[in-house]
Design a protein around this motif. Structure first.
Motif, short mmCIF file in Angstrom:
data_model
loop_
_atom_site.label_atom_id
_atom_site.label_comp_id
_atom_site.label_asym_id
_atom_site.label_seq_id
_atom_site.Cartn_x
_atom_site.Cartn_y
_atom_site.Cartn_z
N PHE A 111 0.79 -1.30 -0.13
CA PHE A 111 0.03 -0.10 0.17
C PHE A 111 0.89 1.26 0.03
O PHE A 111 2.12 1.14 0.48
CB PHE A 111 -0.78 0.23 1.31
N CYS A 112 0.46 2.36 -0.70
CA CYS A 112 0.99 3.66 -0.67
C CYS A 112 0.36 4.41 0.58
O CYS A 112 -0.83 4.54 0.74
CB CYS A 112 0.71 4.22 -1.84
N VAL A 113 1.11 4.84 1.46
CA VAL A 113 0.76 5.75 2.49
C VAL A 113 0.09 7.04 1.93
O VAL A 113 -1.07 7.40 2.63
CB VAL A 113 1.82 6.00 3.41
N ASN A 114 0.14 7.32 0.67
CA ASN A 114 -0.44 8.57 0.48
C ASN A 114 -1.88 8.41 0.04
O ASN A 114 -2.61 9.09 -0.50
CB ASN A 114 0.34 9.30 -0.81
N ASN A 115 -2.22 7.02 -0.34
CA ASN A 115 -3.70 6.57 -0.40
C ASN A 115 -4.25 6.12 0.57
O ASN A 115 -5.24 5.59 0.36
CB ASN A 115 -3.56 5.42 -1.63
N LEU A 169 4.68 4.16 -4.10
CA LEU A 169 4.64 3.24 -5.22
C LEU A 169 5.16 3.80 -6.50
O LEU A 169 5.10 2.94 -7.35
CB LEU A 169 3.59 2.41 -4.92
N GLY A 170 4.86 4.93 -6.72
CA GLY A 170 5.12 5.42 -7.96
C GLY A 170 3.94 5.37 -8.86
O GLY A 170 4.01 5.53 -10.27
N TYR A 171 2.72 5.27 -8.49
CA TYR A 171 1.58 5.42 -9.18
C TYR A 171 0.59 6.34 -8.89
O TYR A 171 -0.59 6.44 -8.31
CB TYR A 171 0.90 4.01 -9.17
N CYS A 172 1.27 7.72 -8.62
CA CYS A 172 0.57 8.95 -8.17
C CYS A 172 -0.56 9.27 -8.87
O CYS A 172 -1.74 9.76 -8.04
CB CYS A 172 1.54 10.15 -8.41
N GLY A 173 -0.76 9.09 -10.03
CA GLY A 173 -2.15 9.11 -10.98
C GLY A 173 -3.10 8.37 -10.47
O GLY A 173 -4.30 9.04 -10.18
#
Length: 79
Positions: A7-11, A37-41
């Protein structure tokens, strides 16, 4: 092979935190958080996680949890 769920902490909305918490109760899963994780979009628009490197995304956290379980089941069938 143990499922690796990332999981991305920004999500990490409260709903995603609940998904992560449910997954962490299964000791057969490795559940990790990363700063990015590099999937910002995708991260900015909907819930997602990586299961053994494959992106799993959904419209809601509940749908994400179901999709993660489905991906894990499909992975186990292949092995």
């Amino acid at each position: 092979m143990r499922p690796l769920i990332e999981f991305c902490v920004n999500n990490a909305t409260p709903e995603i935190a609940e998904v992560k918490k449910k997954l962490e109760t299964n000791l057969d899963y490795d559940v990790l958080d990363y700063g990015c994780l590099g999937y910002c979009g995708i991260c900015a628009t909907q819930p997602y996680a990586l299961v053994n490197g494959d992106m799993i995304k959904a419209d809601t956290a509940e749908e994400l949890l179901s999709a993660i379980y489905k991906a894990i089941d499909e992975m186990e069938i292949r092995f």
